[in-house]
Design a protein around this motif. Structure first.
Motif, PDB file in Angstrom:
ATOM      1  N   ILE A 113       4.695   5.167  -4.617  1.00  0.00           N
ATOM      2  CA  ILE A 113       6.027   5.413  -5.156  1.00  0.00           C
ATOM      3  C   ILE A 113       6.056   5.088  -6.653  1.00  0.00           C
ATOM      4  CG2 ILE A 113       8.443   4.709  -5.026  1.00  0.00           C
ATOM      5  CD1 ILE A 113       7.955   4.070  -2.099  1.00  0.00           C
ATOM      6  N   GLU A 170       0.225  14.318 -16.303  1.00  0.00           N
ATOM      7  CA  GLU A 170      -0.939  14.666 -15.510  1.00  0.00           C
ATOM      8  C   GLU A 170      -2.198  14.139 -16.222  1.00  0.00           C
ATOM      9  OE1 GLU A 170      -3.244  18.669 -15.718  1.00  0.00           O
ATOM     10  OE2 GLU A 170      -1.998  18.092 -17.369  1.00  0.00           O
ATOM     11  N   PRO A 171      -3.208  13.674 -15.465  1.00  0.00           N
ATOM     12  CA  PRO A 171      -4.432  13.209 -16.108  1.00  0.00           C
ATOM     13  C   PRO A 171      -5.145  14.357 -16.789  1.00  0.00           C
ATOM     14  CG  PRO A 171      -4.719  13.339 -13.740  1.00  0.00           C
ATOM     15  CD  PRO A 171      -3.268  13.577 -14.015  1.00  0.00           C
ATOM     16  N   SER A 229      -7.989  17.553 -12.904  1.00  0.00           N
ATOM     17  CA  SER A 229      -6.996  18.396 -12.259  1.00  0.00           C
ATOM     18  C   SER A 229      -7.168  19.840 -12.707  1.00  0.00           C
ATOM     19  CB  SER A 229      -5.595  17.904 -12.605  1.00  0.00           C
ATOM     20  OG  SER A 229      -5.270  18.286 -13.918  1.00  0.00           O
ATOM     21  N   ILE A 289       8.573  10.526   1.054  1.00  0.00           N
ATOM     22  CA  ILE A 289       7.286  10.593   0.377  1.00  0.00           C
ATOM     23  C   ILE A 289       6.412  11.628   1.058  1.00  0.00           C
ATOM     24  CG2 ILE A 289       5.368   9.239  -0.507  1.00  0.00           C
ATOM     25  CD1 ILE A 289       7.046   6.782   0.567  1.00  0.00           C
ATOM     26  N   ARG A 295       2.986  18.196  -4.129  1.00  0.00           N
ATOM     27  CA  ARG A 295       3.043  18.097  -5.592  1.00  0.00           C
ATOM     28  C   ARG A 295       2.525  19.347  -6.268  1.00  0.00           C
ATOM     29  NH1 ARG A 295       2.513  12.569  -7.391  1.00  0.00           N
ATOM     30  NH2 ARG A 295       0.897  13.201  -8.805  1.00  0.00           N
ATOM     31  N   LYS A 296       2.017  20.243  -5.473  1.00  0.00           N
ATOM     32  CA  LYS A 296       1.455  21.481  -6.008  1.00  0.00           C
ATOM     33  C   LYS A 296       0.368  21.196  -7.040  1.00  0.00           C
ATOM     34  CE  LYS A 296       5.683  24.231  -5.516  1.00  0.00           C
ATOM     35  NZ  LYS A 296       5.413  24.896  -4.256  1.00  0.00           N
ATOM     36  N   THR A 297      -0.497  20.262  -6.707  1.00  0.00           N
ATOM     37  CA  THR A 297      -1.578  19.937  -7.637  1.00  0.00           C
ATOM     38  C   THR A 297      -2.924  20.056  -6.926  1.00  0.00           C
ATOM     39  OG1 THR A 297      -1.397  17.595  -7.071  1.00  0.00           O
ATOM     40  CG2 THR A 297      -0.220  18.337  -9.016  1.00  0.00           C
ATOM     41  N   ARG A 346       4.598  19.964 -19.578  1.00  0.00           N
ATOM     42  CA  ARG A 346       3.761  21.144 -19.451  1.00  0.00           C
ATOM     43  C   ARG A 346       4.488  22.193 -18.612  1.00  0.00           C
ATOM     44  NH1 ARG A 346      -0.661  23.415 -16.693  1.00  0.00           N
ATOM     45  NH2 ARG A 346      -0.440  22.078 -14.879  1.00  0.00           N
ATOM     46  N   GLN A 385       6.137  12.031 -11.226  1.00  0.00           N
ATOM     47  CA  GLN A 385       5.078  12.047 -12.232  1.00  0.00           C
ATOM     48  C   GLN A 385       3.775  12.610 -11.691  1.00  0.00           C
ATOM     49  OE1 GLN A 385       3.731   8.287 -13.421  1.00  0.00           O
ATOM     50  NE2 GLN A 385       2.498   9.060 -15.122  1.00  0.00           N
ATOM     51  N   GLY A 386       3.213  13.565 -12.409  1.00  0.00           N
ATOM     52  CA  GLY A 386       1.958  14.155 -11.992  1.00  0.00           C
ATOM     53  C   GLY A 386       2.156  15.391 -11.130  1.00  0.00           C
ATOM     54  N   ALA A 387       3.279  15.463 -10.472  1.00  0.00           N
ATOM     55  CA  ALA A 387       3.542  16.615  -9.621  1.00  0.00           C
ATOM     56  C   ALA A 387       4.146  17.752 -10.446  1.00  0.00           C
ATOM     57  CB  ALA A 387       4.492  16.241  -8.490  1.00  0.00           C
ATOM     58  N   ILE A 388       4.020  18.959  -9.912  1.00  0.00           N
ATOM     59  CA  ILE A 388       4.677  20.096 -10.538  1.00  0.00           C
ATOM     60  C   ILE A 388       6.040  20.260  -9.882  1.00  0.00           C
ATOM     61  CG2 ILE A 388       4.579  22.569 -10.922  1.00  0.00           C
ATOM     62  CD1 ILE A 388       1.518  22.309 -10.846  1.00  0.00           C
ATOM     63  N   ARG A 406       3.888  28.292 -15.435  1.00  0.00           N
ATOM     64  CA  ARG A 406       4.573  29.580 -15.333  1.00  0.00           C
ATOM     65  C   ARG A 406       4.818  29.995 -13.889  1.00  0.00           C
ATOM     66  NH1 ARG A 406       4.922  34.448 -18.673  1.00  0.00           N
ATOM     67  NH2 ARG A 406       5.478  33.577 -20.692  1.00  0.00           N
ATOM     68  N   GLY A 407       6.038  30.355 -13.606  1.00  0.00           N
ATOM     69  CA  GLY A 407       6.356  30.864 -12.275  1.00  0.00           C
ATOM     70  C   GLY A 407       6.607  29.770 -11.257  1.00  0.00           C
ATOM     71  N   ILE A 408       6.341  28.512 -11.622  1.00  0.00           N
ATOM     72  CA  ILE A 408       6.546  27.424 -10.674  1.00  0.00           C
ATOM     73  C   ILE A 408       7.522  26.385 -11.224  1.00  0.00           C
ATOM     74  CG2 ILE A 408       5.441  25.659  -9.286  1.00  0.00           C
ATOM     75  CD1 ILE A 408       2.876  27.190  -9.403  1.00  0.00           C
ATOM     76  N   GLN A 425       5.705  19.959 -15.398  1.00  0.00           N
ATOM     77  CA  GLN A 425       4.877  18.835 -14.982  1.00  0.00           C
ATOM     78  C   GLN A 425       4.693  17.879 -16.155  1.00  0.00           C
ATOM     79  OE1 GLN A 425       0.714  19.718 -14.571  1.00  0.00           O
ATOM     80  NE2 GLN A 425       0.454  18.293 -12.862  1.00  0.00           N
ATOM     81  N   ALA A 471       0.938  30.725 -10.528  1.00  0.00           N
ATOM     82  CA  ALA A 471       1.820  30.806  -9.370  1.00  0.00           C
ATOM     83  C   ALA A 471       1.168  31.579  -8.226  1.00  0.00           C
ATOM     84  CB  ALA A 471       3.135  31.465  -9.770  1.00  0.00           C
ATOM     85  N   ARG A 511       0.834  -1.192   0.000  1.00  0.00           N
ATOM     86  CA  ARG A 511       0.000   0.000   0.000  1.00  0.00           C
ATOM     87  C   ARG A 511       0.870   1.242   0.000  1.00  0.00           C
ATOM     88  NH1 ARG A 511      -1.932   0.113   4.940  1.00  0.00           N
ATOM     89  NH2 ARG A 511      -2.618  -2.016   4.692  1.00  0.00           N
ATOM     90  N   ARG A 512       1.918   1.175   0.858  1.00  0.00           N
ATOM     91  CA  ARG A 512       2.799   2.310   0.989  1.00  0.00           C
ATOM     92  C   ARG A 512       3.517   2.607  -0.314  1.00  0.00           C
ATOM     93  NH1 ARG A 512       4.543   0.725   6.420  1.00  0.00           N
ATOM     94  NH2 ARG A 512       6.476  -0.044   5.556  1.00  0.00           N
TER      95      ARG A 512
END
Lengths: 220, 220
Positions: free
Chosen positions: A122, A218-219, B147, B122, B138-140, A207, A165-168, A210-212, A215, B152, A117-118
């Motif tokens: 990852i 992402e879905p 999503s 994590i 993740r800034k999402t 993707r 993955q998926g995170a910015i 801007r400013g961050i 990514q 910013a 699960r943990r």
DNA sequence: GTTTGTTGTTCAGCTTGCTGTCAGGTTGGT
DNA sequence: ACCAACCTGACAGCAAGCTGAACAACAAAC
């Protein structure tokens, strides 16, 4: 789940192996440390179940080596009732969990499930996003059927993004993984590598936020 | 690390609390389940150490509730020697680890360290409010299943509000986190960003407290 | 040593879309 | 009813990001 099971006792080993198999996992049962090392070089295991009382070397050394090499595969250690210090040392060496022998097989199941699960959160060593397939373990990238040739820096940027993955991911974070600590750089190097990655993997693959930062995956 | 410690035994509790404090963590020692619930609503703990033999309700229920609510804070449960089933049930309910009483205090330290290491690798500061799921690490932001893409500044405002979830945040405080010290601004910028956030997250997401500031995640 | 090829870094001009501001409307407290 | 606080659509300006190109650093082959 693909599990490496290191245990020298044949009777206990057999029982545990059968139980894990019955749970639907795949098990490689290894009886000696050096063989375990070999197996680890060959196969990407998702979990290691490690007996600390092995004849041909301390199991803890194997664990330390793994962690030192940056391998973060979950490790559960098994110790005898009276080896409290070893247990503590194991946890400090980077073990994720432990079992005290003799242990209940269903307790083992619960532990495996907890670890699974943990680590579900990852990122996997191999990832598919759109037409792009990335194998972090083998350091290969496929676009459709043909493999792409990335340079070291391009790969470093891509790996960082895939791992999150998926995170910015902040531009500064990417910079940190390109250059060793302290090597401040005043340039748009990250932008350049992103640009080159886009040229090879497709513009829509990365993707810009801007400013961050950037990514991927992402879905929609 | 900010730790919630739920334990009814005064002697054991005192000893454990002192030990954890000595390790440099901050501890809230709570003796009853309902008080623990209250504390959890108020403070964002980084770890929960939960005794399963409490007088006023099953500790496992609290754990289940937490997980059902999407709270993924690491939980270590403590059980008596003979309560194997409870231990297994605990792990299946989403506990990350367990200790068997009586336990060695240094073993506890090792466990805390292991959990800390794990959650450092994590980071999952994820918060759910209504249909909105926010992942600070993740800034999402998710609204239901899709999503959202924030800019910013929008993110900065949202993050500030989320970090003080439930509290009323002064407009000037938000301004301070938007602009570097000294950058005086003469405009209604914060209002504009709140407006933009509401458009993306839903009007009811941010509550205006006239003359004071803004608030999110308050009990309806 | 020279050539050739590959990779890493910097720069400049261009493009893009975020940001801050304002104005006019709306709301809530007294 | 009044006033202050707040909301929000619109928009110009500008900073952030993109990318082609040039150059530097390095390695391999001859």
């Amino acid at each position: 789940m693909r599990i490496l099971f290191v245990e020298d006792d044949r009777v206990l080993g057999q029982a545990v192996r059968d139980h894990i198999l019955a749970e639907g996992h795949s098990v490689d049962w290894i009886k000696r440390i050096d063989e375990a090392r070999l197996a680890l070089d060959t196969v990407a295991y998702e979990l290691i179940l490690l007996d600390l009382g092995l004849p041909d070397g301390r199991g803890l050394d194997l664990l330390s080596e793994l962690r030192k090499a940056g391998n973060s595969v979950p490790v559960i250690i098994a110790t005898a009732q009276d080896q409290i210090e070893m247990r503590i040392e194991g946890l400090n060496s980077g073990a994720d969990d432990y079992l005290v022998k003799p242990f209940d097989l269903f307790e083992l199941s619960a532990r495996l499930a907890a670890v699974a699960r943990r680590s579900a959160a990852i990122p996997l060593p191999s990832i598919q996003i759109g037409a792009i397939a990335i194998d972090l373990g083998r350091k290969t990238v496929l676009r459709g059927d043909n493999s792409l040739q990335l340079t070291a820096r391009e790969w470093a940027v891509l790996e960082k993004l895939v791992r999150h993955q998926g995170a910015i991911v902040a531009k500064s974070d990417i910079e940190d993984s390109l250059y060793e600590f302290g090597a401040e750089i005043e340039s748009n190097a990250v932008e350049v590598y992103v640009s080159r990655l886009r040229k090879k993997l497709g513009a829509e693959f990365v993707r810009t936020v801007r400013g961050i930062g950037y990514q991927i995956g992402e879905p929609a």
